[in-house]
Design a protein around this motif. Structure first.
Motif, PDB file in Angstrom:
ATOM      1  N   THR A  90       0.838  -1.200   0.000  1.00 27.04           N
ATOM      2  CA  THR A  90       0.000   0.000   0.000  1.00 27.04           C
ATOM      3  C   THR A  90       0.868   1.244   0.000  1.00 27.04           C
ATOM      4  N   THR A 148       3.051   6.945  -7.850  1.00 29.82           N
ATOM      5  CA  THR A 148       2.026   6.778  -6.818  1.00 29.82           C
ATOM      6  C   THR A 148       0.737   7.451  -7.235  1.00 29.82           C
ATOM      7  N   THR A 152      -3.016   5.676  -7.665  1.00 29.98           N
ATOM      8  CA  THR A 152      -4.054   5.928  -6.666  1.00 29.98           C
ATOM      9  C   THR A 152      -5.021   7.056  -7.009  1.00 29.98           C
ATOM     10  N   TRP A 154      -4.375  10.141  -6.408  1.00 25.65           N
ATOM     11  CA  TRP A 154      -4.200  11.151  -5.373  1.00 25.65           C
ATOM     12  C   TRP A 154      -4.046  12.539  -5.995  1.00 25.65           C
ATOM     13  N   VAL A 206      -5.751   7.389   0.542  1.00 25.90           N
ATOM     14  CA  VAL A 206      -4.596   7.160  -0.329  1.00 25.90           C
ATOM     15  C   VAL A 206      -3.612   6.223   0.349  1.00 25.90           C
ATOM     16  N   SER A 209      -4.430   2.767  -0.162  1.00 28.16           N
ATOM     17  CA  SER A 209      -4.554   2.338  -1.556  1.00 28.16           C
ATOM     18  C   SER A 209      -3.482   1.321  -1.902  1.00 28.16           C
TER      19      SER A 209
END
Length: 212
Positions: A90, A148, A152, A154, A206, A209
């Protein structure tokens, strides 16, 4: 009649010079990581099998050698941290492993770089080495952060370059506190990670995630 050095002899001289320069660099790396900039030129030369004037010849000064060693060390620590975090499940796990590597096995290298940054405040001619290293760290951080984001979704609160700088600033800040307080440094890894999370303002959704 002027006598010129033969090509094989010139090549051998250059190769010998490269070996001496590398021997000094390797010896200085080991000693600086263990003892900081208190290491003397004589100690470096003894370990490298070299002469004191060769430090000046190949590096200009012990300070420049120190900064070169510190810059190379922190870049290695950054790459090592990425490798250590590569198998994270994660985003939260990834960040913990990244920070754990930089403040764990990578801490001596990060501390050395912080020391080098402080040194350049007194030696302006060394700033280019530090600036280039910071640019490389930030660029690598942007790449990792972008991966990342793609995984995700984000949404950043600021530009990706700003977030990368915020991450490294937090790492350096934690290391400065550790260096200044020594044994009284109060942050556990969990607390250090919490500082990074707070600095980057990564939401729980997040952090949980998957990195797949």
């Amino acid at each position: 009649m002027m006598v010129t050095e033969s090509v094989p002899a010139a090549r051998a001289t250059r190769e010998s010079g490269k070996q001496t320069r590398m021997a000094l660099f390797n010896a200085a790396t080991e000693l600086f990581l263990e003892h900081g900039d208190s290491v003397s030129i004589a100690q470096i030369c003894t370990a490298a099998g070299a002469h004191p004037n060769q430090v000046t010849y190949y590096y200009g000064s012990k300070e420049k050698l120190f900064v070169e060693v510190a810059c190379a060390a922190v870049l290695r620590a950054g790459k090592r941290a990425e490798v250590d975090a590569a198998d994270a499940d994660t985003v939260g796990d990834y960040t913990e492993k990244l920070v754990g590597s930089l403040l764990g096995s990578g801490a001596p290298s990060v501390e050395l770089f912080v020391e080098a940054m402080m040194m350049t405040g007194r030696r302006g001619e060394l700033r280019d080495l530090i600036s280039e290293t910071l640019r490389t760290l930030h660029s690598s951080g942007e790449t990792a952060l972008l991966r990342t984001l793609i995984r995700t979704g984000w949404q950043l609160r600021a530009g990706i370059d700003v977030e990368s700088k915020a991450f490294w600033s937090a790492i350096f800040g934690l290391v400065i506190q550790k260096t200044a307080t020594g044994e009284s440094f109060g942050y556990s890894l969990e607390e250090a990670v919490a500082v990074i999370f707070a600095t980057l303002q990564i939401p729980d959704a997040v952090l949980n995630s998957s990195m797949e």
